[in-house]
Design an enzyme around this catalytic site. Structure first.
Site, PDB file in Angstrom:
ATOM      1  CB  SER A 143      65.735  48.730  42.057  1.00 23.94           C
ATOM      2  OG  SER A 143      64.465  48.390  41.331  1.00 23.94           O
ATOM      3  CE1 TYR A 157      67.121  43.633  41.839  1.00 25.15           C
ATOM      4  CE2 TYR A 157      65.031  44.554  42.098  1.00 25.15           C
ATOM      5  CZ  TYR A 157      66.331  44.604  41.448  1.00 25.15           C
ATOM      6  OH  TYR A 157      66.628  45.623  40.405  1.00 25.15           O
TER       7      TYR A 157
HETATM    8  P1  NAP Z   1      70.945  42.207  33.208  1.00 23.55           P
HETATM    9  O1  NAP Z   1      70.814  42.674  31.973  1.00 23.55           O
HETATM   10  O2  NAP Z   1      70.619  41.231  33.833  1.00 23.55           O
HETATM   11  O3  NAP Z   1      72.594  42.435  33.494  1.00 23.55           O
HETATM   12  C1  NAP Z   1      73.075  41.991  34.833  1.00 23.55           C
HETATM   13  C2  NAP Z   1      74.571  42.184  34.878  1.00 23.55           C
HETATM   14  O4  NAP Z   1      75.252  41.852  36.039  1.00 23.55           O
HETATM   15  C3  NAP Z   1      75.174  41.266  33.674  1.00 23.55           C
HETATM   16  O5  NAP Z   1      76.454  41.785  33.131  1.00 23.55           O
HETATM   17  C4  NAP Z   1      75.769  40.108  34.411  1.00 23.55           C
HETATM   18  O6  NAP Z   1      76.866  39.458  34.092  1.00 23.55           O
HETATM   19  C5  NAP Z   1      76.080  41.014  35.653  1.00 23.55           C
HETATM   20  N1  NAP Z   1      76.077  40.240  37.055  1.00 23.55           N
HETATM   21  C6  NAP Z   1      75.245  39.553  37.698  1.00 23.55           C
HETATM   22  N2  NAP Z   1      75.561  38.988  38.823  1.00 23.55           N
HETATM   23  C7  NAP Z   1      77.117  39.412  39.024  1.00 23.55           C
HETATM   24  C8  NAP Z   1      77.928  38.958  39.672  1.00 23.55           C
HETATM   25  N3  NAP Z   1      77.619  38.335  41.119  1.00 23.55           N
HETATM   26  N4  NAP Z   1      79.306  39.474  39.517  1.00 23.55           N
HETATM   27  C9  NAP Z   1      79.316  40.049  38.424  1.00 23.55           C
HETATM   28  N5  NAP Z   1      78.729  40.529  37.324  1.00 23.55           N
HETATM   29  C10 NAP Z   1      77.318  40.016  37.885  1.00 23.55           C
HETATM   30  O7  NAP Z   1      70.310  43.458  34.282  1.00 23.55           O
HETATM   31  P2  NAP Z   1      70.265  45.021  34.072  1.00 23.55           P
HETATM   32  O8  NAP Z   1      68.731  45.167  34.001  1.00 23.55           O
HETATM   33  O9  NAP Z   1      71.060  45.728  33.357  1.00 23.55           O
HETATM   34  O10 NAP Z   1      70.518  45.544  35.657  1.00 23.55           O
HETATM   35  C11 NAP Z   1      71.642  46.186  36.095  1.00 23.55           C
HETATM   36  C12 NAP Z   1      71.277  46.732  37.409  1.00 23.55           C
HETATM   37  O11 NAP Z   1      70.259  47.540  37.347  1.00 23.55           O
HETATM   38  C13 NAP Z   1      71.171  45.930  38.520  1.00 23.55           C
HETATM   39  O12 NAP Z   1      71.674  46.076  39.713  1.00 23.55           O
HETATM   40  C14 NAP Z   1      69.446  45.598  38.583  1.00 23.55           C
HETATM   41  O13 NAP Z   1      69.132  45.285  39.795  1.00 23.55           O
HETATM   42  C15 NAP Z   1      69.234  47.346  38.442  1.00 23.55           C
HETATM   43  N6  NAP Z   1      67.944  47.609  37.992  1.00 23.55           N
HETATM   44  C16 NAP Z   1      67.454  47.342  36.894  1.00 23.55           C
HETATM   45  C17 NAP Z   1      66.185  47.521  36.497  1.00 23.55           C
HETATM   46  C18 NAP Z   1      65.591  47.153  35.310  1.00 23.55           C
HETATM   47  O14 NAP Z   1      64.196  47.289  34.868  1.00 23.55           O
HETATM   48  N7  NAP Z   1      66.301  46.370  34.234  1.00 23.55           N
HETATM   49  C19 NAP Z   1      65.330  48.230  37.370  1.00 23.55           C
HETATM   50  C20 NAP Z   1      66.065  48.623  38.367  1.00 23.55           C
HETATM   51  C21 NAP Z   1      67.274  48.327  38.914  1.00 23.55           C
HETATM   52  P3  NAP Z   1      76.668  38.115  33.165  1.00 23.55           P
HETATM   53  O15 NAP Z   1      76.249  38.545  31.854  1.00 23.55           O
HETATM   54  O16 NAP Z   1      78.128  37.658  32.869  1.00 23.55           O
HETATM   55  O17 NAP Z   1      75.970  37.187  33.837  1.00 23.55           O
END
Ligand code: NAP
Length: 248
Positions: A143, A157
């Protein structure tokens, strides 16, 4: 033989977009998720209906027993893994460091850091030429928070993503001579549900005008960078990062 890819946290957001794009490019994909069974099932059905290959596996990436079972299931259903996207990640309610308790810190580090280590370990055991594998590629989802620190929101985080950056560099150098490339993407402000977990579902819209590109990003834009790093087009890149962050 199709390349075999595990995307962790693929029921929603960036992981789901990555699984969808990978399947359309010929990967057999394992969609891992923790709780969102209906969303994961719908994604798998979509991929299959489009002629792709997908399996589902519910597992908490921070739980070693569940990770071991997941990799055994992939071995049995799809064959030897050749690609891993460590995407699963969490953040918790926005607060200052002085208000964070140890349970919260442990949850964040368990899912974001230990989960990525455990999945990478199992992938390396199968991909490494040292272990009879044919190589592979790993992409960690870090991130921009790793560089910005997320003050007043979630420094825990941000620190977990700083650990992912160090992990990416170290593992890349450790396994480079064994046919495995390890890289990372650093997304910026992407429209997904994760911001709601922090207590501010509208966070991207609040901040988007401050970005050079003046908009939030879409999960598909992150998925495209991930797929490039996994592909042979990135054959000379390892231990490196793509910032997918609108210029921030
Ligand atoms: P999201 O929409 O909240 O999705 C998170 C996903 O991770 C969901 O599929 C969730 O499963 C799964 N998950 C969470 N904890 C888990 C665990 N312990 N074991 C297995 N699966 C788990 O998040 P996102 O924004 O797509 O984020 C994806 C990645 O991108 C993350 O690493 C996040 O830190 C990174 N990121 C996101 C952003 C942003 O702005 N969105 C920016 C920088 C980095 P369930 O649905 O079953 O709970």
């Amino acid at each position: 033989m199709k390349p075999v890819l595990l995307v962790t946290g693929a029921s929603r957001g960036i992981g789901a977009a990555t699984a969808r794009l990978a399947a359309s490019r010929g990967y057999a994909v394992c969609i891992n998720y923790r709780r969102s069974t209906p969303q994961a099932e719908a994604l798998a059905a979509d991929i299959t209906a489009s002629g792709g290959e997908a399996m589902l596996h519910q597992a908490d990436v921070g739980n070693e027993v569940e990770v071991l079972a997941m990799f055994r299931a992939i071995d049995a259903k799809l064959g030897r893994i050749t690609a891993l996207v460590n995407n699963a990640g969490i953040l918790e309610t926005q607060m200052r460091v002085e208000d964070m308790d140890a349970d919260r810190l442990a949850r964040t580090l368990q899912a974001n850091v230990i989960g990525s280590f455990l999945c990478a370990r199992e992938a390396v055991r199968r991909m490494s030429t040292k272990h009879g594998g044919t190589g592979g590629a790993i992409v960690n989802v870090s991130s921009m928070a790793a560089r910005l620190g997320s003050p007043n929101e979630y420094v825990d985080y941000a620190a977990s993503k700083g650990a992912i950056d160090s992990f990416t560099i170290g593992l890349a150098r450790e396994v480079a001579a064994e046919g495995i490339r390890v890289n990372a993407v650093r997304p910026g402000l992407i429209y997904t549900d994760i911001h709601g977990a922090g207590g501010e579902p509208g966070r991207v819209d609040r901040l988007k005008d401050s970005l050079p590109l003046q908009r939030g990003g879409q999960p598909e834009e992150v998925a495209a960078a991930i797929l490039w790093l996994l592909s042979d087009e990135a054959s000379y890149s390892t231990g490196t990062f793509i910032d997918v962050s609108g210029g921030r």
